[in-house]
Design a protein around this motif. Structure first.
Motif, PDB file in Angstrom:
ATOM      1  N   LYS A   1     -20.419  -9.901  20.055  1.00  0.00           N
ATOM      2  CA  LYS A   1     -20.419 -10.442  18.777  1.00  0.00           C
ATOM      3  C   LYS A   1     -19.986  -9.353  17.642  1.00  0.00           C
ATOM      4  N   MET A   2     -20.541  -8.265  17.646  1.00  0.00           N
ATOM      5  CA  MET A   2     -20.042  -7.250  16.955  1.00  0.00           C
ATOM      6  C   MET A   2     -18.668  -7.026  16.824  1.00  0.00           C
ATOM      7  N   ASN A   3     -18.004  -6.814  18.048  1.00  0.00           N
ATOM      8  CA  ASN A   3     -16.902  -6.441  18.248  1.00  0.00           C
ATOM      9  C   ASN A   3     -15.938  -7.552  17.952  1.00  0.00           C
ATOM     10  N   VAL A   4     -16.207  -8.774  18.268  1.00  0.00           N
ATOM     11  CA  VAL A   4     -15.278  -9.837  17.927  1.00  0.00           C
ATOM     12  C   VAL A   4     -15.340  -9.790  16.271  1.00  0.00           C
ATOM     13  N   GLU A   5     -16.486  -9.504  15.741  1.00  0.00           N
ATOM     14  CA  GLU A   5     -16.385  -9.719  14.334  1.00  0.00           C
ATOM     15  C   GLU A   5     -15.347  -8.389  13.649  1.00  0.00           C
ATOM     16  N   LYS A   6     -15.346  -7.261  14.434  1.00  0.00           N
ATOM     17  CA  LYS A   6     -14.653  -6.287  14.011  1.00  0.00           C
ATOM     18  C   LYS A   6     -13.055  -6.666  14.128  1.00  0.00           C
ATOM     19  N   ALA A   7     -12.781  -7.171  15.354  1.00  0.00           N
ATOM     20  CA  ALA A   7     -11.287  -7.923  15.788  1.00  0.00           C
ATOM     21  C   ALA A   7     -11.096  -8.971  14.904  1.00  0.00           C
TER      22      ALA A   7
ATOM     23  N   THR B   1     -16.646 -15.039  26.205  1.00  0.00           N
ATOM     24  CA  THR B   1     -17.411 -14.637  27.272  1.00  0.00           C
ATOM     25  C   THR B   1     -16.486 -13.838  28.237  1.00  0.00           C
ATOM     26  N   SER B   2     -17.454 -13.490  29.381  1.00  0.00           N
ATOM     27  CA  SER B   2     -16.944 -12.549  30.352  1.00  0.00           C
ATOM     28  C   SER B   2     -16.235 -13.663  31.494  1.00  0.00           C
ATOM     29  N   GLY B   3     -15.287 -13.004  32.284  1.00  0.00           N
ATOM     30  CA  GLY B   3     -14.675 -13.765  33.376  1.00  0.00           C
ATOM     31  C   GLY B   3     -15.550 -14.370  34.140  1.00  0.00           C
TER      32      GLY B   3
ATOM     33  N   GLN C   1     -19.011 -20.982  34.575  1.00  0.00           N
ATOM     34  CA  GLN C   1     -20.390 -21.623  34.461  1.00  0.00           C
ATOM     35  C   GLN C   1     -20.479 -22.478  33.507  1.00  0.00           C
ATOM     36  N   LEU C   2     -19.314 -22.404  32.356  1.00  0.00           N
ATOM     37  CA  LEU C   2     -19.476 -23.046  31.254  1.00  0.00           C
ATOM     38  C   LEU C   2     -19.065 -24.386  31.228  1.00  0.00           C
ATOM     39  N   GLY C   3     -18.240 -24.825  32.222  1.00  0.00           N
ATOM     40  CA  GLY C   3     -17.607 -26.136  32.653  1.00  0.00           C
ATOM     41  C   GLY C   3     -16.478 -26.437  31.372  1.00  0.00           C
ATOM     42  N   GLU C   4     -16.539 -27.756  31.485  1.00  0.00           N
ATOM     43  CA  GLU C   4     -15.734 -28.402  30.463  1.00  0.00           C
ATOM     44  C   GLU C   4     -16.060 -28.105  29.086  1.00  0.00           C
ATOM     45  N   LEU C   5     -15.335 -27.667  27.928  1.00  0.00           N
ATOM     46  CA  LEU C   5     -15.890 -27.680  26.769  1.00  0.00           C
ATOM     47  C   LEU C   5     -14.737 -28.009  25.927  1.00  0.00           C
ATOM     48  N   LYS C   6     -15.138 -28.662  24.686  1.00  0.00           N
ATOM     49  CA  LYS C   6     -14.386 -28.975  23.631  1.00  0.00           C
ATOM     50  C   LYS C   6     -13.580 -27.863  23.095  1.00  0.00           C
ATOM     51  N   ALA C   7     -14.364 -26.697  22.968  1.00  0.00           N
ATOM     52  CA  ALA C   7     -13.904 -25.356  22.358  1.00  0.00           C
ATOM     53  C   ALA C   7     -13.138 -24.792  23.351  1.00  0.00           C
ATOM     54  N   LYS C   8     -12.063 -23.906  22.790  1.00  0.00           N
ATOM     55  CA  LYS C   8     -11.462 -23.256  23.789  1.00  0.00           C
ATOM     56  C   LYS C   8     -12.183 -21.893  24.167  1.00  0.00           C
ATOM     57  N   ILE C   9     -12.021 -21.535  25.702  1.00  0.00           N
ATOM     58  CA  ILE C   9     -12.920 -20.492  26.311  1.00  0.00           C
ATOM     59  C   ILE C   9     -11.879 -19.233  26.028  1.00  0.00           C
ATOM     60  N   VAL C  10     -12.309 -18.114  25.544  1.00  0.00           N
ATOM     61  CA  VAL C  10     -11.668 -16.695  25.485  1.00  0.00           C
ATOM     62  C   VAL C  10     -12.401 -15.858  26.389  1.00  0.00           C
TER      63      VAL C  10
ATOM     64  N   VAL D   1     -16.209  -4.159  24.927  1.00  0.00           N
ATOM     65  CA  VAL D   1     -16.297  -2.865  24.011  1.00  0.00           C
ATOM     66  C   VAL D   1     -15.026  -2.356  23.534  1.00  0.00           C
ATOM     67  N   ASN D   2     -13.780  -3.001  24.200  1.00  0.00           N
ATOM     68  CA  ASN D   2     -12.538  -2.597  23.543  1.00  0.00           C
ATOM     69  C   ASN D   2     -11.984  -3.623  22.555  1.00  0.00           C
ATOM     70  N   VAL D   3     -12.210  -3.380  21.195  1.00  0.00           N
ATOM     71  CA  VAL D   3     -11.804  -4.224  19.893  1.00  0.00           C
ATOM     72  C   VAL D   3     -10.402  -4.530  20.060  1.00  0.00           C
ATOM     73  N   ASP D   4      -9.319  -3.589  20.484  1.00  0.00           N
ATOM     74  CA  ASP D   4      -8.051  -3.871  20.465  1.00  0.00           C
ATOM     75  C   ASP D   4      -7.683  -5.149  21.655  1.00  0.00           C
ATOM     76  N   LEU D   5      -8.293  -4.915  22.439  1.00  0.00           N
ATOM     77  CA  LEU D   5      -8.039  -6.145  23.557  1.00  0.00           C
ATOM     78  C   LEU D   5      -8.725  -7.541  23.100  1.00  0.00           C
ATOM     79  N   ILE D   6      -9.867  -7.093  22.490  1.00  0.00           N
ATOM     80  CA  ILE D   6     -10.667  -8.447  22.093  1.00  0.00           C
ATOM     81  C   ILE D   6      -9.721  -9.066  20.809  1.00  0.00           C
ATOM     82  N   ALA D   7      -9.128  -8.436  20.118  1.00  0.00           N
ATOM     83  CA  ALA D   7      -8.423  -8.794  19.032  1.00  0.00           C
ATOM     84  C   ALA D   7      -7.016  -9.259  19.441  1.00  0.00           C
TER      85      ALA D   7
END
Length: 93
Positions: free
Chosen positions: A18-24, A54-56, A61-70, A76-82
């Motif tokens: 969450k913190m790293n997504v916010e930074k990205a 989420t992680s690979g 395990q999340l199944g089909e969601l309306k939201a896009k799964i990233v 911890v790598n903010v550049d990759l997350i961005a």
């Protein structure tokens, strides 16, 4: 925009993510509400989300969601997350 970060237990790694997504998002100039969830409550929590990060290993395990799964392999790598978020956001447009 609402983004949900998901880990197995809903504690440690999802909070770091969450913190790293916010930074990205700040580096991309994107405003979003970022929340955390464990894998057990993620499906319900994702109902109002635009993106689920989420992680690979947990993504299937999340199944089909309306939201896009990233899928993020390095929480911890903010550049990759961005880059992953930028790609997901550009696909949504």
């Amino acid at each position: 925009m609402k983004i949900l970060t998901v880990c197995g237990m809903g504690v440690g790694s999802s909070i770091i993510l969450k913190m790293n997504v916010e930074k990205a998002l700040r580096s991309l100039g994107v405003t979003a509400d970022v929340e955390v969830a464990d894998i057990g409550t993620a499906r319900g929590a994702a109902a109002g989300a635009d993106l689920v990060v989420t992680s690979g290993e947990l993504a299937p395990q999340l199944g089909e969601l309306k939201a896009k799964i990233v899928v993020i392999d390095n929480l911890v790598n903010v550049d990759l997350i961005a880059r992953a978020l930028e790609a997901a956001l550009s696909e949504a447009r």
